[in-house]
Structures are given as C-alpha cells and as structure tokens.
Design an enzyme around this catalytic site. Structure first.
Site, PDB file in Angstrom:
ATOM      1  N   GLU A 136      23.673 -52.205   8.797  1.00  0.00           N
ATOM      2  CA  GLU A 136      23.181 -51.426   9.939  1.00  0.00           C
ATOM      3  C   GLU A 136      21.866 -50.744   9.605  1.00  0.00           C
ATOM      4  OE1 GLU A 136      26.944 -49.266   9.784  1.00  0.00           O
ATOM      5  OE2 GLU A 136      25.805 -47.422   9.458  1.00  0.00           O
ATOM      6  N   LYS A 139      19.084 -48.057   8.694  1.00  0.00           N
ATOM      7  CA  LYS A 139      19.011 -46.752   8.050  1.00  0.00           C
ATOM      8  C   LYS A 139      18.002 -45.934   8.844  1.00  0.00           C
ATOM      9  CE  LYS A 139      18.153 -44.538   3.566  1.00  0.00           C
ATOM     10  NZ  LYS A 139      17.793 -43.315   4.194  1.00  0.00           N
ATOM     11  N   ASP A 161      15.602 -43.031   9.819  1.00  0.00           N
ATOM     12  CA  ASP A 161      14.808 -42.078   9.059  1.00  0.00           C
ATOM     13  C   ASP A 161      14.710 -40.774   9.841  1.00  0.00           C
ATOM     14  OD1 ASP A 161      13.310 -41.035   7.077  1.00  0.00           O
ATOM     15  OD2 ASP A 161      11.445 -42.012   7.659  1.00  0.00           O
ATOM     16  N   TYR A 207      26.815 -42.697  12.971  1.00  0.00           N
ATOM     17  CA  TYR A 207      27.219 -43.894  12.224  1.00  0.00           C
ATOM     18  C   TYR A 207      28.412 -43.636  11.319  1.00  0.00           C
ATOM     19  CZ  TYR A 207      24.064 -41.301   9.219  1.00  0.00           C
ATOM     20  OH  TYR A 207      23.435 -40.294   8.543  1.00  0.00           O
ATOM     21  N   LYS A 252      15.949 -50.173   0.774  1.00  0.00           N
ATOM     22  CA  LYS A 252      14.712 -49.682   1.388  1.00  0.00           C
ATOM     23  C   LYS A 252      13.701 -50.807   1.511  1.00  0.00           C
ATOM     24  CE  LYS A 252      14.792 -44.975   0.903  1.00  0.00           C
ATOM     25  NZ  LYS A 252      13.976 -43.966   1.426  1.00  0.00           N
ATOM     26  N   CYS A 303     -26.871 -38.971   3.321  1.00  0.00           N
ATOM     27  CA  CYS A 303     -25.641 -38.581   4.003  1.00  0.00           C
ATOM     28  C   CYS A 303     -25.611 -39.169   5.410  1.00  0.00           C
ATOM     29  CB  CYS A 303     -25.530 -37.069   4.070  1.00  0.00           C
ATOM     30  SG  CYS A 303     -24.138 -36.530   5.101  1.00  0.00           S
ATOM     31  N   CYS A 324     -25.729 -36.027   8.002  1.00  0.00           N
ATOM     32  CA  CYS A 324     -26.863 -35.106   8.114  1.00  0.00           C
ATOM     33  C   CYS A 324     -28.155 -35.669   7.520  1.00  0.00           C
ATOM     34  CB  CYS A 324     -26.525 -33.778   7.450  1.00  0.00           C
ATOM     35  SG  CYS A 324     -26.530 -33.852   5.646  1.00  0.00           S
ATOM     36  N   CYS A 363     -22.487 -35.714  -0.586  1.00  0.00           N
ATOM     37  CA  CYS A 363     -23.650 -35.146   0.088  1.00  0.00           C
ATOM     38  C   CYS A 363     -23.882 -33.761  -0.496  1.00  0.00           C
ATOM     39  CB  CYS A 363     -23.407 -35.045   1.594  1.00  0.00           C
ATOM     40  SG  CYS A 363     -24.604 -33.993   2.432  1.00  0.00           S
ATOM     41  N   CYS A 414     -24.971 -29.535   5.862  1.00  0.00           N
ATOM     42  CA  CYS A 414     -24.448 -30.741   6.503  1.00  0.00           C
ATOM     43  C   CYS A 414     -23.376 -30.364   7.538  1.00  0.00           C
ATOM     44  CB  CYS A 414     -23.833 -31.634   5.422  1.00  0.00           C
ATOM     45  SG  CYS A 414     -22.981 -33.056   6.076  1.00  0.00           S
TER      46      CYS A 414
END
Ligand code: IVH
Length: 667
Positions: free
Chosen positions: A113, A115, A117, A223, A311, A405, A408, A421, A426
């Site tokens: 079935e 799982k 989360d 469950y 998992k 950058c 800027c 940068c 900036c």
C-alpha cells in the site's frame, strides 16, 4: 418547512459529501473549486434558514472551537510504532526472507500500500462518535489534537456500525493543490513559505486555534488500528475494505501479492500510480496480510517484524535546457539557474533547476540546448544532475560565464568555486539582504517577505536595509496594491522589530559564515554590538566555534565603511544594541553546561528553541553522542531518537522541555 427544502437539503448533503470523497479520497475532482464552494455555501444557507434540517454530521460543522492554551499529552492505549525503512530491492528481499523464516513453513501473502508522507495520528471513536485525536509524539504519549482533527473535512464526527471502542491509525496530510495555493497566498502576504506539504500539515496541526485549522484544507487517510474491542478481522485487506465500508477515508489503492516478484511488481506499479494520489507518497508499505501471521512475527522495540517501508529513490526526469539565468544572493554569490522545458517531476511541474555554480557547470559540461537529467530529492529544490551527451544538438552553446554582475553590472570576484558580485550597491543583493534581515529567524518583520522586499527596492524606496526604519505611510502609498491597512501593518511590524534581541540583530546583519546559533554566542560573549564591532580577530578566536577563517570574516565585515554606516543608522533608529539580561545569563540557567540535540517536528521554529537553550546556559549540537545530555524530540522523531535511547540519553518532549524552562522562571 416545505418538503422541497428537505429534499434539496438531502441532495446537497450527498452531493457535497460525494465531492469531498472525489477530492480527498480518490483525487479525482469532477468540479472546479468555485463550483464546489457554491454548493457548500448553498448547504450553509439552507442550514442557516432551516436549522431543523441540519444534519449533525454536515460538512459545514467543521468550523473549529475556541483556542487552547496548550495541548494536553495523553498516553496511547496501544503504543504507536514506526516502520523500518528499506531503500533497495535487495533489502526488500532480505525482509521477505526474514518473514518466511519467522513463519516457519507457512507461506505469506502481502498487502502492498502507499506510504503517505504526512503526520501520524491516532483517532478514537466511542459509541460511534469521534472522541479523541492524538499525535504520535514519542510513541508512548501524544498531544491531544482532538479539536483540530474535528475540523478535517473528510473525517466524519460520527459513524454508524462501528465497534463500541475503536482507534484508527492514519496520516494527516495537505492535498498537493491546496498546498500550492496556500503557499501562493502566503507569498503574497510576505509570510514565510512552507517547504513541503508535510511541513504545512505539521504546522497546521500544531495550531492552538482550531478555527484557523478549519480554514486549511487538511485531509486524513487511515491504514491501521490501535485499541479495538469487538471486531474480528482476519487480514489487512479486510481492514482496508472495512474502513471504506464505514465511510471512512481509507486506501483505495492496495495490492495483494505473493513472493519476491509479486511484491516487487506491486512496488513498481505503485511508483507510477502514486502521482495521481491527492497525498504525497514517498514509498510503499509492505505488510503481511494475515493478522494471525502478524502476531506470530511480533515486533521489536521500534517496529513490527511483519511490515516494512520501501522508499522510492529521488525522482529524475529528462528535459531540455533552454537558457541560463543568474541569481544574485545576499552576499553577492551568483548562482546559475537552468530554465527548462517544463517537465513533470514528483508530481509537480518543474521549469527551473539550480546549476549550483560555474565549476559544476564546467565539470558536467552543461550547455544551452542540451537534454539534461534533473533530480528532486524530497524537499530540496530540483537540481541538474547530468547531461545526455549522446543527444547533444549540434547547435548547443556553452553557458556564458558572466564578466560582470548580471543584476547591477558591478565587478565580480572569484572565491573558491563561486563568483561573487563585490558591489555594495547591487540591488540584487539588497533584495536578498532585506529579505534575510526581515526573516522570521532574524528581525521577524511580518509582511516583509521576498515579494515585498523586491517591491520596495524596485520602487526605489530604499538603497540600504536600514532605510526600512525611515519608511512612512506616504512613501508606501506609492506602491502598487498597497492599501492603507497593509501599509499600517507593515509599519507596525517594522516598528516592533526595534526591540528584538542583540542575538537576532547580529544574525540579521548577514555577516558571512555567521548563522543563528553563532549570533547568539557572539551576543552573549560581547554583550553589545559596539564591542563586537571593535573585536580583533584574536578576540574573536577566543570564542568557541570561531576558527581563524570565520574570525577574519567577522572582523572584515565590521571594518567595511558600509557596515559602519549601517550600524550608526540602525543605532539612530533606536534598535537594541545591548544584550538583555537573559541573553547574558551564560552559566546561570537551568541548562548550564548541558548539551542538547534537537530532532523531529517541533511546534516552533528551531532557532527559537536553540535561542532559549543557549539563553539558559546550554548548547546545541547536530548529532547524538555519549556526551549529549538531552534529546529534545518533536513528532516523527527518527534515527536520532533511536540512538538516544540506545545511549540512554534523556529524551525530552516539548512539554518536558517547557517544564524545565518553567523551573528556571521560578515557577
Ligand atoms: S503502518 C505498526 N502503513 O510511515 C505499523 N504506516 O515511516 C505502523 N505511514 O509511522 C505503521 N503510510 O506514520 C503504515 N500505509 C501505511 C503508512 C504508514 C504512512 C507512516 C506511519 C509510520 C511511518 C513510518
């Protein structure tokens, strides 16, 4: 009362319930949210004007009651266990082998079935009525969250045909679409975003005001069973069917299989089916189907021997990289971001992924136009993993390394693998610095999140972070969609931040390498911002946890003219530059010299607990060892809790913790 009203009411009730089921249980809504809201409101109206019609179990009853001061903790009638995890098909085969051995000769059928989360809860019905809901807590005792659970739309308050006493075990979750729209709303308001649906659900269940919980569309799925009297089931399959027969939310998808190949193929089938569920699924749970066989196999301290979780590996997908953009962080670090052909990954559509840094780009030889594999592991942001070189188009182009950058135009420097940068003006950096300054763990300014920070900077209302303290209603009125009320709220939030502790202020400054924990230590050690700013690197290295490299960073930060300007301006604005008495209480507190480790889901942000522990003389480490004095364990605590138990480290629930803290306050 006309019978047409009664008929309409009964039909509406059925209809709303059916749509609730389609939405929550089957994840196949037939109508839009707006159409659902219309039906729901009609139901509400009918009940308002014809109260004699109202069904005591109407979906509209889920409104929540008066807020609580705190949650009671209650002992579980039957311990709430966890599951052992496996990550490979080999480990799964080992489990099947152990089961076979344990059943000496009997062959077993398995129920496979999803799982879910979410957050584990136990829900108790007595005489058909929902009487109690508990979180798992440490497995022995949980928080009483009955009022919050009662607001959950797909959880009936009473059920016909139930045994006298029965406890269901299941998982509370936030359906994916609800999570996305909730985060969008929070973003607009500048509130911190939830990292994933699970965190959002955990945060919601821990709210003390169930009326607030009622506004968030949590859902639940069962469950398993805890304590039960007068029910004779033989298998897990029967349990699944019985849950649905009672009209309770259960698993519609499960498979009954035998042998390794049967289990593996069900596990693989679930992997492709799970993205259509309304809950997030991070694995499969494999359970021995017959309850008498489960009993033979028994359990260890932590988990049953008859069940195991498998998992799924983090998910990957292949897609086209169309372009690369650049993000500038608060310290100026430039992160290349892949703009992708939208692709479905772990149930959500991904169109951007991080490329980490330029060295990674070069090492993996990633180019614009390439087919790339992206990966999303749990809650982290998606990243580009690799390139499909065989399918590289002739026209692929190398990713340009910026020479200045990208925001800027300022000069760049190369530090380790990062481009940075170096301009102090900036705007890209400014937005991020502002966002950090206002963050919940720092100055905690409500209403000043990512969106608002960008808006303020783009409107030219500030060039430096400290200028938020010069904002006025008039200045804010120039912003788009900024009403009087939100302007007043924002200004109130900014004003309130002036009284934050020195530790928070130090963290808010955004000194490279200085996180929340170190900020608290520095506040305690130096007592004032002036003293910290004047500290030499050798003063700084006297502090625990400060090595020469970090000391250099701190000293350099305070030497910059821009920092000096910032500090004098913040001082003028009236911020708190001196440590409070509690912050200074280095060795006096109840936790003097004690080492803590934190784990699991706590009801407040971790930084708050860390601060509290430090202010009472304790320290916090990342992992449990023989030197650990206390493990503060929230809900869903995992391996750290096991290790603490093995090392006989004292485990504190939040409640125990508050009690100890209360002692310090002289209570
Ligand atoms: S059975 C004694 N079945 O996953 C067996 N657990 O990692 C108890 N979970 O503690 C659990 N989906 O909170 C079971 N179909 C499922 C589940 C499930 C999610 C959770 C549960 C458990 C945790 C273990």
């Amino acid at each position: 009362m006309s019978s047409t009203h009664a008929q309409r009411y009964t039909r509406l009730l059925e209809e709303v319930r059916r749509h609730d089921r389609l939405y929550y249980v089957e994840a196949q809504p037939e109508i839009s949210d707006a159409a659902y809201d219309r039906l729901y409101r009609e139901l509400q109206d009918l009940e308002k004007f014809h109260p004699e019609l109202a069904d005591e179990n109407s979906p509209t009853r889920k409104v929540g009651g008066a807020p609580l001061d705190s949650f009671r903790t209650v002992a579980h009638a039957v311990r709430m266990q966890s599951l052992n995890n496996t990550y490979s098909e080999q480990e799964l085969e080992d489990f099947l082998g152990r089961v076979e051995k344990g059943l000496v000769g009997q062959s077993a059928e398995f129920a496979v079935e999803p799982k879910v989360d979410g957050l584990a809860v136990s829900v108790r019905y007595e005489k058909g009525r929902l009487v109690q809901g508990l979180t798992r807590g440490d497995g022995e005792r949980g928080d009483d969250i009955t009022e919050n659970l009662k607001t959950i739309r797909n959880l009936p308050l009473s059920v016909r045909g139930l045994p006298e006493r029965i406890e269901f075990r299941g998982e509370v979750y936030l359906p994916e679409p609800a999570f996305a729209s909730m985060n969008r709303a929070r973003e607009k308001k500048g509130e911190p975003l939830f990292a994933n649906p699970r965190n959002a659900a955990a945060g919601t269940l821990k709210l003390l005001d169930s009326r607030e919980v009622a506004r968030r569309p949590l859902a639940i799925v069962f469950y398993g069973l805890g304590e039960v009297s007068g029910l004779s089931l033989k298998t897990q399959e029967e349990l699944h069917r019985q849950i649905l027969d009672w009209g309770l939310p259960g698993h519609v998808w499960f498979r009954l299989v035998r042998g390794t190949s049967g289990v593996l193929s069900a596990v693989r089938e679930l992997d492709s089916a799970r993205h259509n569920f309304s809950f997030a699924t991070d694995g499969a749970v494999i359970k021995v189907n017959r309850l008498d066989q489960q009993k033979i196999l028994g359990q260890t301290d932590k988990a049953p021997r008859w069940a195991i979780a498998y998992k799924y590996a983090p998910e990957q997908a292949e897609t086209r990289l169309h372009a690369v953009t650049f993000q500038v962080g608060r310290t100026g670090v430039i992160t290349p971001v892949a703009e992708l052909e939208p692709v479905l990954l772990s149930g959500s559509t991904i169109s951007r992924a991080t490329l980490h840094n330029f060295e990674e780009v070069a090492r993996k030889d990633i180019r614009v136009g390439d087919l790339v594999t992206i990966e999303k592991a749990g809650e982290v942001i998606p990243a580009v993993l690799s390139v499909n070189l065989k399918k590289r188009p002739a026209a692929s182009r190398p990713i340009p390394i910026p020479q200045q950058c990208p925001v800027c135009g300022g000069p760049l420097s190369k530090e380790d693998v990062f481009l940075r940068c170096t301009s102090r003006d900036c705007v890209g950096q400014l937005k991020r610095r502002l966002q950090h300054f206002a963050h919940r763990g720092a100055m905690d300014i409500e209403g000043l999140g990512e969106v608002m920070a960008a808006q303020l900077v783009d409107a030219g209302l500030l060039q430096h972070v400290d200028q938020i303290y010069d904002l006025t209603e008039e200045k804010l009125s120039s912003l788009e969609r900024m009403g009087e009320k939100s302007a007043a709220n924002l200004l109130a939030g900014i004003a309130a931040s002036k009284t934050r502790t020195l530790g928070r202020l130090i963290f808010a400054l955004g000194i490279p390498q200085v996180g929340a924990v170190l900020s608290e230590t520095l506040a305690r050690r130096f007592g004032s911002l002036e003293k910290l700013a004047a500290a030499s690197t050798s003063d700084l290295t006297q502090v625990n946890d400060v090595g020469p490299k970090v000391a250099d960073e701190i000293a350099a930060f305070f030497h910059e003219p821009a920092t000096r300007r910032l500090l004098s301006s913040l001082k003028k604005a009236g911020l708190n530059f001196t440590a409070l008495k509690e912050e200074l209480a280095e060795r006096g507190g109840v936790f003097a010299g004690k080492k803590f480790v934190l784990t699991g889901t706590l009801s407040r942000p971790r930084e708050e607990f860390i601060r509290q522990i430090q202010s009472l003389g304790g320290s916090v480490a990342g992992s449990v060892s023989a030197k650990t004095d206390y493990l503060l364990a929230g809900d869903e605590a995992g391996s750290k809790l096991d290790k603490a138990r093995a090392l006989e480290v004292r485990v504190l629930s939040e409640k125990d913790f508050e009690k100890l803290v209360g002692k310090d306050a002289g209570e």
